[in-house]
Write an enzyme that holds these catalytic residues in place. Structure first.
Site, short mmCIF file in Angstrom:
data_model
loop_
_atom_site.label_atom_id
_atom_site.label_comp_id
_atom_site.label_asym_id
_atom_site.label_seq_id
_atom_site.Cartn_x
_atom_site.Cartn_y
_atom_site.Cartn_z
CE LYS A 200 29.24 37.26 35.74
NZ LYS A 200 30.66 37.50 35.98
N GLY B 100 34.87 45.74 50.57
CA GLY B 100 34.53 44.32 50.38
C GLY B 100 35.75 43.41 50.50
N GLY C 23 35.81 40.00 50.34
CA GLY C 23 35.38 38.65 49.98
C GLY C 23 36.52 37.88 49.35
CB VAL D 31 38.43 39.45 44.50
CG1 VAL D 31 39.54 40.21 43.78
CG2 VAL D 31 37.79 38.45 43.55
P1 NAD Z 1 32.43 37.70 47.36
O1 NAD Z 1 30.98 37.49 47.43
O2 NAD Z 1 33.36 36.63 47.83
O3 NAD Z 1 32.84 39.05 48.12
C1 NAD Z 1 32.08 40.21 48.18
C2 NAD Z 1 32.33 40.83 49.55
O4 NAD Z 1 31.74 42.12 49.58
C3 NAD Z 1 31.72 40.03 50.70
O5 NAD Z 1 32.68 39.87 51.73
C4 NAD Z 1 30.54 40.91 51.15
O6 NAD Z 1 30.26 40.76 52.53
C5 NAD Z 1 31.07 42.28 50.83
N1 NAD Z 1 30.06 43.32 50.66
C6 NAD Z 1 28.84 43.24 50.08
N2 NAD Z 1 28.23 44.44 50.09
C7 NAD Z 1 29.10 45.31 50.67
C8 NAD Z 1 29.08 46.69 50.95
N3 NAD Z 1 28.03 47.46 50.66
N4 NAD Z 1 30.17 47.25 51.54
C9 NAD Z 1 31.24 46.51 51.85
N5 NAD Z 1 31.32 45.18 51.61
C10 NAD Z 1 30.27 44.60 51.03
O7 NAD Z 1 32.75 38.06 45.82
P2 NAD Z 1 34.14 38.08 45.06
O8 NAD Z 1 34.31 36.82 44.30
O9 NAD Z 1 35.22 38.55 45.98
O10 NAD Z 1 33.86 39.22 43.97
C11 NAD Z 1 33.84 40.59 44.33
C12 NAD Z 1 33.53 41.43 43.11
O11 NAD Z 1 34.52 41.19 42.11
C13 NAD Z 1 32.19 41.10 42.43
O12 NAD Z 1 31.65 42.27 41.88
C14 NAD Z 1 32.57 40.15 41.31
O13 NAD Z 1 31.66 40.16 40.25
C15 NAD Z 1 33.90 40.73 40.91
N6 NAD Z 1 34.78 39.77 40.25
C16 NAD Z 1 35.14 38.63 40.88
C17 NAD Z 1 35.99 37.74 40.24
C18 NAD Z 1 36.47 36.48 40.92
O14 NAD Z 1 37.45 35.88 40.45
N7 NAD Z 1 35.86 36.05 42.00
C19 NAD Z 1 36.46 38.02 38.95
C20 NAD Z 1 36.09 39.23 38.34
C21 NAD Z 1 35.24 40.10 39.00
#
Ligand code: NAD
Length: 346
Positions: free
Chosen positions: A79, A179, A181, A183
């Site tokens: 990573k 969250g 975001g 995902v």
């Molecule tokens: P992202 O940045 O698009 O979404 C994160 C969301 O969480 C945002 O909308 C943000 O505003 C919100 N957030 C942040 N702090 C918060 C809190 N305290 N309370 C509520 N909401 C909060 O990221 P993502 O790509 O959706 O990934 C989310 C998680 O999943 C991360 O931990 C990432 O490592 C993990 N992940 C993502 C993927 C992927 O394919 N994108 C794959 C495996 C794991």
């Protein structure tokens, strides 16, 4: 330690690279190449300090080793983290400098998107190194992994509901999503289509308002989301949300979400078990995205085949739940033992 995390397989190497011209400060942690090149995304984040960034890189890369092993991928775990510069910066130049750092590892590490990085960033990286994935291409499979990650979490929730609660569908099932975001939003869509009732929180009020309008979701504050009474809690924000402070307040039957490193410590896995809450380990259920970018990198498969492979995460959830019946371990400890048994050179 700089060399790895307590009681775990130590890291193979960490590249610390800086570039004065662009403000790049990056750490690329290669946890294990036993199964193949270390594969894992790049996080772009305003870390409090360099040690916090280093620790995040170590934790995330180790999680990638476990994730890739359990997903049966011919890749090890790595990573990258980039410390977000404090002042103004040229994003394209910064990611070009990052690409040179990735390229210097000559394929020992392959990057992709993670929190804070976009497909546009990865396209820029691709101009300077072949060791990158997660880039949409004309007429070919690939691109943003987050819908695949969400699908893997969704099928894991279905598997958990069936095995733990005897539920054959998710009609009226109450899911709390922390969250919304990339995902979390896709997960909310899948759950809504399956008839689940949603309670959501995000620091971005526009996202929760949209979920209320589109899915009829109940919106609660970020401070109270983890304590919501629900069938399943889906942490989809950042890591360490399951900790000594939050666990006593949880009101879920089981936990299944996308966020990496949800447990602050392995002991928190035991604390959850003591409370009778089953934790489906993050790196088991959130492998959909890496399955997708790994397929893309190897230039194999198409949408249907990748979705079928992601759907098989549900079988592994069922296998884990069967394994803990005989081993007596917590799901988190069992997943660690299972994954570590697979961290061997082919
Ligand atoms: P992202 O940045 O698009 O979404 C994160 C969301 O969480 C945002 O909308 C943000 O505003 C919100 N957030 C942040 N702090 C918060 C809190 N305290 N309370 C509520 N909401 C909060 O990221 P993502 O790509 O959706 O990934 C989310 C998680 O999943 C991360 O931990 C990432 O490592 C993990 N992940 C993502 C993927 C992927 O394919 N994108 C794959 C495996 C794991």
């Amino acid at each position: 330690s700089f060399f790895g995390l307590p009681h775990q397989v130590p890291h193979e190497r960490v590249l610390i690279a800086a570039d004065a011209a662009t403000g790049l400060r990056t750490m690329i942690a290669i946890h294990s190449t036993a199964r193949g090149p270390a594969f894992g995304g790049c996080r772009f984040w305003a870390y409090e300090n360099d040690l916090a960034a280093h620790h995040d890189a170590l934790r995330l890369s180790q999680g990638m080793s476990m994730k890739n092993a359990l997903a049966g991928l011919p890749f090890g775990g790595g990573k990258a983290v980039i410390v977000k510069p404090k002042g103004d910066f040229d994003r394209a130049a910064l990611f070009a400098a990052f690409a040179r750092a990735v390229d210097s590892l000559q394929g020992a590490y392959i990057t992709a998107e993670d929190v804070g990085t976009t497909t546009a960033d990865m396209r820029g990286v691709q101009a300077l190194t072949p060791y990158v994935s997660g880039i949409p291409r004309e007429g070919a499979f690939g691109g943003d992994p987050s819908p695949k990650t969400a699908w893997g979490v969704f099928v894991s929730i279905q598997a958990g509901a069936k095995t733990l609660l005897g539920r054959s569908d998710l009609q009226g099932f109450r899911v709390a999503i922390q969250g919304l975001g990339a995902v979390g939003w896709h997960l909310a869509e899948f759950l809504h289509q399956a008839g689940a009732r949603l309670v959501v929180a995000d620091i971005d009020a526009a996202k929760t308002a949209k979920a209320q309008a589109q899915f009829g979701a109940d919106v609660v504050s970020v401070e109270t989301i983890l304590a919501q009474p629900c069938d399943v809690l889906a942490p989809c924000a950042l890591g360490a949300s399951l900790n000594a402070a939050s666990i006593p307040q949880l009101n879920a039957r089981f936990i299944c979400g996308a966020a990496n490193n949800q447990l602050a410590t392995l002991q928190d896995g035991s604390a959850l078990a003591e409370r009778g809450i089953t934790y489906l380990p993050d790196y088991l259920v959130n492998a959909g995205g890496i399955i997708s970018v790994a397929r893309e990198f190897r230039n194999e498969g198409e949408e249907g085949a990748v979705m079928a492979e992601v759907s098989r995460i549900a079988d592994r959830v069922q296998e884990l739940l069967a394994r803990i019946q005989t081993s007596g371990r917590t799901p988190a400890a069992e997943a660690d033992v299972w994954a570590q048994s697979l961290l061997v050179r082919a």
